[in-house]
Structures are given as structure tokens and as C-alpha cells.
Scaffold this active site. Structure first.
Site, PDB file in Angstrom:
ATOM      1  N   ASP A 183      -0.332   4.465   0.967  1.00 41.52           N
ATOM      2  CA  ASP A 183      -0.692   5.506   1.946  1.00 41.52           C
ATOM      3  C   ASP A 183       0.123   5.329   3.220  1.00 41.52           C
ATOM      4  O   ASP A 183       0.706   4.264   3.460  1.00 41.52           O
ATOM      5  CB  ASP A 183      -2.187   5.464   2.263  1.00 41.52           C
ATOM      6  CG  ASP A 183      -2.595   4.221   3.053  1.00 41.52           C
ATOM      7  OD1 ASP A 183      -2.182   3.110   2.661  1.00 41.52           O
ATOM      8  OD2 ASP A 183      -3.325   4.348   4.057  1.00 41.52           O
TER       9      ASP A 183
ATOM     10  N   HIS B  37       0.837  -1.202   0.000  1.00 44.77           N
ATOM     11  CA  HIS B  37       0.000   0.000   0.000  1.00 44.77           C
ATOM     12  C   HIS B  37       0.869   1.248   0.000  1.00 44.77           C
ATOM     13  O   HIS B  37       1.977   1.254   0.559  1.00 44.77           O
ATOM     14  CB  HIS B  37      -0.958   0.010   1.195  1.00 44.77           C
ATOM     15  CG  HIS B  37      -0.306   0.065   2.540  1.00 44.77           C
ATOM     16  ND1 HIS B  37      -0.009   1.249   3.192  1.00 44.77           N
ATOM     17  CD2 HIS B  37       0.118  -0.920   3.380  1.00 44.77           C
ATOM     18  CE1 HIS B  37       0.548   0.991   4.364  1.00 44.77           C
ATOM     19  NE2 HIS B  37       0.650  -0.321   4.511  1.00 44.77           N
TER      20      HIS B  37
ATOM     21  N   GLU C 228      -4.831   1.671   3.040  1.00 44.68           N
ATOM     22  CA  GLU C 228      -4.708   0.492   3.894  1.00 44.68           C
ATOM     23  C   GLU C 228      -4.665   0.887   5.363  1.00 44.68           C
ATOM     24  O   GLU C 228      -5.205   0.183   6.222  1.00 44.68           O
ATOM     25  CB  GLU C 228      -3.445  -0.286   3.517  1.00 44.68           C
ATOM     26  CG  GLU C 228      -3.304  -1.649   4.206  1.00 44.68           C
ATOM     27  CD  GLU C 228      -2.538  -1.607   5.533  1.00 44.68           C
ATOM     28  OE1 GLU C 228      -2.436  -2.638   6.196  1.00 44.68           O
ATOM     29  OE2 GLU C 228      -2.055  -0.509   5.897  1.00 44.68           O
TER      30      GLU C 228
ATOM     31  N   ASP D  32       4.412  -6.385   3.743  1.00 44.01           N
ATOM     32  CA  ASP D  32       3.959  -5.351   4.685  1.00 44.01           C
ATOM     33  C   ASP D  32       4.291  -5.705   6.131  1.00 44.01           C
ATOM     34  O   ASP D  32       3.694  -5.164   7.057  1.00 44.01           O
ATOM     35  CB  ASP D  32       2.438  -5.158   4.517  1.00 44.01           C
ATOM     36  CG  ASP D  32       1.928  -3.884   5.153  1.00 44.01           C
ATOM     37  OD1 ASP D  32       2.750  -2.992   5.459  1.00 44.01           O
ATOM     38  OD2 ASP D  32       0.704  -3.768   5.351  1.00 44.01           O
TER      39      ASP D  32
END
Length: 415
Positions: A80, A78, A175, A198
């Protein structure tokens, strides 16, 4: 190594903080700045079928270079960053050959990244660290993951002798506010399974996560002149305080670990007339998760009964909404996808750290949408704050894992 540093820094200096109060997707316009850059970069390194939809979901393809049937796999990150701490004007600092001592992030404000407090730092003596300047987060969550995926794809394109099947990559907005998978088109992505890049430290491999819910609890009160308030005033802030004290002691994030669940009060705003409490509920066990939600309702009922005569209606209104569930239920039936990642790490001399996620990723929601999606380390530490850092060598190891997974998945199955 410098190529990795330059790419990572080019991502983190772009502010992509998301906003849970927004109803748009992406939740902030500034996320488009990095999204559009990523689209152009994927095209420039030679990826095919590069697309971005109206909600900023990015997908791209690395075609197979083998002539036998191979599962289509994906890698997802992600772009963001969390609204918990500012991601504006990030000024990364590169610490070469880290010596194991305190790192001065900001001399003016006396902000120190110290191994005395953050003991994980000592694992990285002699390595190159990228830190903040003490005034922002870094954004390794999850721009390290994006760096790893893009760089791994670039490496495979430049080294066609490495055999792999069709690989899809996906980059998502929002996310950090729990919406990263909401508009992810699993059918369009077209993978048998995928991995989110992640996680945190090197070796992390996760396929269990919290069941998660959010609660918004509104407390009503009655404002009366304090000089004449006896038996009349109801201070909603004090009711909220009493409610918090009804929650189990010791079941907070700072007092739990491993499979232990918690209640986490993260926002409290109020006046005499009305107070709003927001908290999150987390537990790996579905049974315990249900009991935690029931406890919120039970406490609310207790207060409503207590004040029924004096207030005349419910004084506590509790709204509890599920956010995501434990992906274990969806991954275990296809456990070989975890085994492949574990084998990749072992072949690279990386010790797998298989443990539950004390949080969630896009992968847990995607798993329930039909795309089994374990989580692999991205290398960063101390996410969501000014002490965040990432060793460049950890980014390189994650790149190597992606490449090795691609190789292993492409090997013909012996008959």
C-alpha cells in the site's frame, strides 16, 4: 538495470493508496490489483507455496538448496501507499546519469526537485534516478522493497550455485495506516526471524523505532448569537487552539531528530459547537512515552476543571490509543540477526548506518508477535510526497544485501 526499472514501474503505476477510515482489510479494494499481480509474478519466477489469503496477505517460499540445518529467514514489504498524498495516476520519470542539477518534475506547475533543498541528491550524481512528475507520490515506500525482494528471489532461483536456506517472503496491505501486521500469520510464515525492506537511504539498518500512540481529542462548545454571546458562548475551536498551545514548545516533527520524541497535530476540524483534534505521540523511551500520554490527560483535566461550572460536564474528551512499541526490546535478545545484516553490507562495501527509526514498520509489530524483524534500506528518499525519488543503483544494492544475507545465513556453523 532495465529489468529492475521495468519491474518497479509496473508496481508504482498501480494505485494502492490505503484508507484509515475504512474498516475492511485491505482498507481499499484497489490494493487487490497489485496483490493479485504479485501472486502471479511470484509463481512465474518459480517461487513455491505461493498463497494469498482473504485479507490480501501474500506469502511464498524459496526452498533450501543445502543439506544441513539452516534457520528459516523471511523478507517482508508492504504494497500500500500512504493516504497523505495521492498515489493515483503515478507517472514515473527516469533520469539517466543524473548531473547534480535541479530536476524539473513538472514545468507547467514549476515543481523542482533541487539539490539546494534536498542535499541527499548530490550523493547520486552519475546514477539513474526514478522520480515523480510532481503531481503524485512515487510509491518507492514500499514498492522499492517489493522490487528488491522479488528480484533477489528470481536471482537466487536462476543461480542455484548460491547456497541458501529456506526463505519466506511476505507482502502486506495497509502498513501506511498502521495495520500491516494486524492480520499477519506469524505461525504460518514459519520463520526464525525476518527483515523488512522498508528503510530509506543505502546502508540504513534499524532495530529501534518509536513507541507510538494516536490521540483523538473532542472539544465541546456552546453556540450563541455573537451579538449576545458575552459570558455564554464557548467556541470549541478556540479551546482546541489553547489546548495545542499547552503542548511543549519545540517538540514537533519539524523541530526534533534522532531519539527526540514529539507531538504531531495532523488533523483539525471544527465548528463552534464541536472541534476534533487528532495528533500522534512518539518517543523511543518507554518512560518518556508514558509521560507524553499522561500530559494529554493532564491538559484535558485542566480545561475540564476550568469550564466545569460554565459547561456543566467535561468539555474536553481525550482518547489515547497505543499503536506500536519499540522493537529494540524484542530484537536485542537475538542481536545476531542484526549482526548478519551488518556483515552482509560490509562484505558488499556498503557502510552500515545503524540508527533509530523515526517512525514504525511492520517489523515493530511483528517483533511483538514473535517474529524479530529489523529494518533494512529500500533506497528511496522523500517518502509520502511529490519530491519522492529512488536511485536504481540503490535498489540493486538492496537486492545484493538480500542475497548476501541468504548466503551468510546458510553457512555451516563451525564446531
Amino acid at each position: 538495470m532495465q529489468h529492475i526499472i521495468d519491474r518497479f514501474i509496473s508496481y508504482v503505476i498501480i494505485d494502492t493508496e490505503s484508507d484509515s477510515s475504512s474498516e475492511t482489510t485491505p482498507s481499499t479494494k484497489k490494493q487487490w490489483d497489485l496483490a493479485n499481480k504479485l501472486v502471479e509474478e511470484l509463481k512465474s519466477i518459480g517461487m513455491k507455496d505461493v498463497t494469498i489469503d482473504k485479507k490480501a496477505y501474500i506469502m511464498a517460499t524459496l526452498p533450501s538448496n543445502v543439506d544441513h540445518d539452516v534457520p528459516t529467514i523471511g523478507f517482508i514489504s508492504h504494497f500500500d501507499t500512504t493516504p497523505d498524498f495521492t498515489g493515483a495516476n503515478v507517472k514515473p520519470q527516469v533520469i539517466s546519469n543524473y548531473d547534480g542539477n535541479d530536476i524539473v518534475l513538472n514545468a507547467e506547475q514549476n515543481i523542482i526537485l533541487s539539490p539546494k533543498y534536498f542535499k541527499d541528491l548530490l550523493q547520486y550524481k552519475g546514477q539513474t534516478l526514478i522520480t515523480t512528475d510532481g503531481t503524485t507520490l512515487l510509491g518507492a515506500d514500499d514498492k522499492a522493497g517489493i522490487t528488491e525482494i522479488v528480484t533477489a528471489m528470481e536471482f537466487l532461483i536462476k543461480n542455484p550455485e548460491i547456497k541458501h536456506g529456506k526463505i519466506r517472503v511476505g507482502f502486506t496491505p495497509d502498513e501506511e495506516i498502521g495495520r500491516g501486521a494486524h492480520h499477519f500469520d506469524v505461525e504460518k510464515f514459519g520463520c526464525d526471524w525476518a527483515y523488512t525492506m522498508d528503510g530509506s537511504q543505502v546502508g540504513e539498518l534499524e532495530y529501534e523505532n518509536f513507541n507510538a500512540a494516536g490521540a483523538k481529542i473532542t472539544f465541546k462548545g456552546k453556540s450563541v448569537h455573537p451579538g449576545y454571546a458575552k459570558g455564554k458562548m464557548i467556541n470549541s475551536m478556540l479551546i482546541a487552539n489553547d489546548f495545542i498551545n499547552e503542548l511543549p514548545k519545540g517538540e514537533t516533527p519539524q523541530e526534533t531528530k534522532g531519539y527526540e520524541g514529539f507531538f504531531h497535530v495532523h488533523h483539525l476540524t471544527g465548528s463552534i459547537e464541536e472541534t476534533v483534534l487528532e495528533l500522534i505521540i512518539r518517543d523511543h523511551s518507554k518512560k518518556k512515552f508514558t509521560k507524553r500520554k499522561e500530559l494529554i490527560a493532564k491538559i484535558a483535566q485542566k480545561f475540564n476543571k476550568k469550564f466545569a461550572k460554565q459547561f456543566g460536564e467535561d468539555i474536553v474528551i481525550a482518547e489515547v490509543k497505543d499503536q506500536y512499541y519499540n522493537m529494540k526490546e524484542k530484537v536485542l535478545p537475538v542481536k545476531h540477526i542484526v549482526d548478519i545484516a551488518e556483515k552482509a553490507m560490509k562484505e558488499l562495501g556498503i557502510k552500515p548506518i545503524i540508527k533509530p527509526i523515526r517512525g514504525g514498520t511492520d517489523g515493530c509489530q511483528l517483533s511483538y508477535k514473535g517474529l524479530p524483524c529489523p529494518n533494512i534500506f529500500a533506497g528511496g528518499h522523500n517518502f509520502h510526497g511529490k519530491y519522492e525519488y529512488v536511485p536504481v543503483e540503490s535498489i540493486q544494492k538492496a537486492i545484493d544485501v538480500i542475497v548476501k544475507i541468504a548466503e551468510l545465513t546458510a553457512k555451516p556453523i563451525a564446531k
